[in-house]
Design an enzyme around this catalytic site. Structure first.
Site, PDB file in Angstrom:
ATOM      1  N   ARG A  63      31.215 114.548  43.211  1.00 24.32           N
ATOM      2  CA  ARG A  63      29.960 113.720  42.656  1.00 24.32           C
ATOM      3  C   ARG A  63      28.963 114.245  43.722  1.00 24.32           C
ATOM      4  O   ARG A  63      27.587 114.173  43.109  1.00 24.32           O
ATOM      5  CB  ARG A  63      29.969 112.546  42.330  1.00 24.32           C
ATOM      6  CG  ARG A  63      31.222 112.189  41.261  1.00 24.32           C
ATOM      7  CD  ARG A  63      31.367 110.782  40.754  1.00 24.32           C
ATOM      8  NE  ARG A  63      31.566 109.819  41.906  1.00 24.32           N
ATOM      9  CZ  ARG A  63      31.705 108.520  41.907  1.00 24.32           C
ATOM     10  NH1 ARG A  63      31.513 108.051  40.606  1.00 24.32           N
ATOM     11  NH2 ARG A  63      32.044 107.880  42.794  1.00 24.32           N
ATOM     12  N   GLU A 100      39.691 103.532  51.393  1.00 21.04           N
ATOM     13  CA  GLU A 100      40.059 102.262  51.071  1.00 21.04           C
ATOM     14  C   GLU A 100      41.376 102.117  50.265  1.00 21.04           C
ATOM     15  O   GLU A 100      42.036 100.815  50.255  1.00 21.04           O
ATOM     16  CB  GLU A 100      39.045 101.560  49.970  1.00 21.04           C
ATOM     17  CG  GLU A 100      38.629 102.027  48.978  1.00 21.04           C
ATOM     18  CD  GLU A 100      37.440 103.161  49.031  1.00 21.04           C
ATOM     19  OE1 GLU A 100      36.755 103.368  48.101  1.00 21.04           O
ATOM     20  OE2 GLU A 100      37.428 103.793  50.093  1.00 21.04           O
TER      21      GLU A 100
END
Length: 175
Positions: A63, A100
């Site tokens: 992105r 994460e």
């Protein structure tokens, strides 16, 4: 950034439990699909770094590519993609990092930068800072200089900026 981007929050949707349970994915597809929101985001990032000398604009897969390419155009600079492992042909530099929900590797072609190039790094989201840190390390290892790091959205509760204390970081939105 100087622009009031708060209205862009309405163009980012949460996708719970993606890509794995417990993670809330920030989907920027609605922002990209809205011409006014997309134009605002590109212009706000480019305007924030106006006056900076930029030779290359680096977009982080995938992105980050979408935002970095028009920013590179605005600067009259080259565009460099940083890809996930195994996506680039020829000789590459690689950097593994933690995110994460696991680990990953980013890669860039060894000839993407010339020593002394001034590089603006762009990604969609700053979370734990692992991707941004790995990307900045790749740029610096090539002898180039990171002039700034820009993101659409910073997830401040994950404290990613802590890994980037040596870099000028700018976010359009912070949650």
């Amino acid at each position: 950034m100087a622009h009031d981007a708060s209205w862009l929050k309405d163009h980012i949707r949460d996708i719970p439990d993606f890509p794995k349970p417990g993670v809330v994915f920030k989907d920027i597809t609605p922002l990209l699909a809205d011409v006014d929101a997309f134009r605002f985001a590109v212009d706000a990032i480019a305007d924030h770094f106006a006056g900076s000398e930029v030779d290359k604009v680096l977009g982080v897969e995938a992105r980050g590519f979408i935002i970095a390419a028009p920013v590179a155009y605005r600067f009259g600079a080259g565009f460099v993609p940083v890809r996930k492992a195994g996506k680039l042909p020829d000789e590459i530099e690689a950097e593994e990092y933690e995110l994460e929900y696991g680990t990953a590797t980013v890669e860039v072609l060894t000839d993407a930068f010339s020593p002394g190039d001034r590089v603006l790094v762009i990604d969609d989201v700053l979370a734990t800072g692992g991707t941004a840190r790995a990307t900045a390390d790749l740029v610096q290892r090539a002898g180039a200089q990171v002039t700034g790091l820009a993101v659409l959205l910073e997830l401040s509760f994950l404290n990613g900026r802590a890994k980037l204390a040596d870099l000028p970081v700018s976010a359009l939105l912070t949650v």
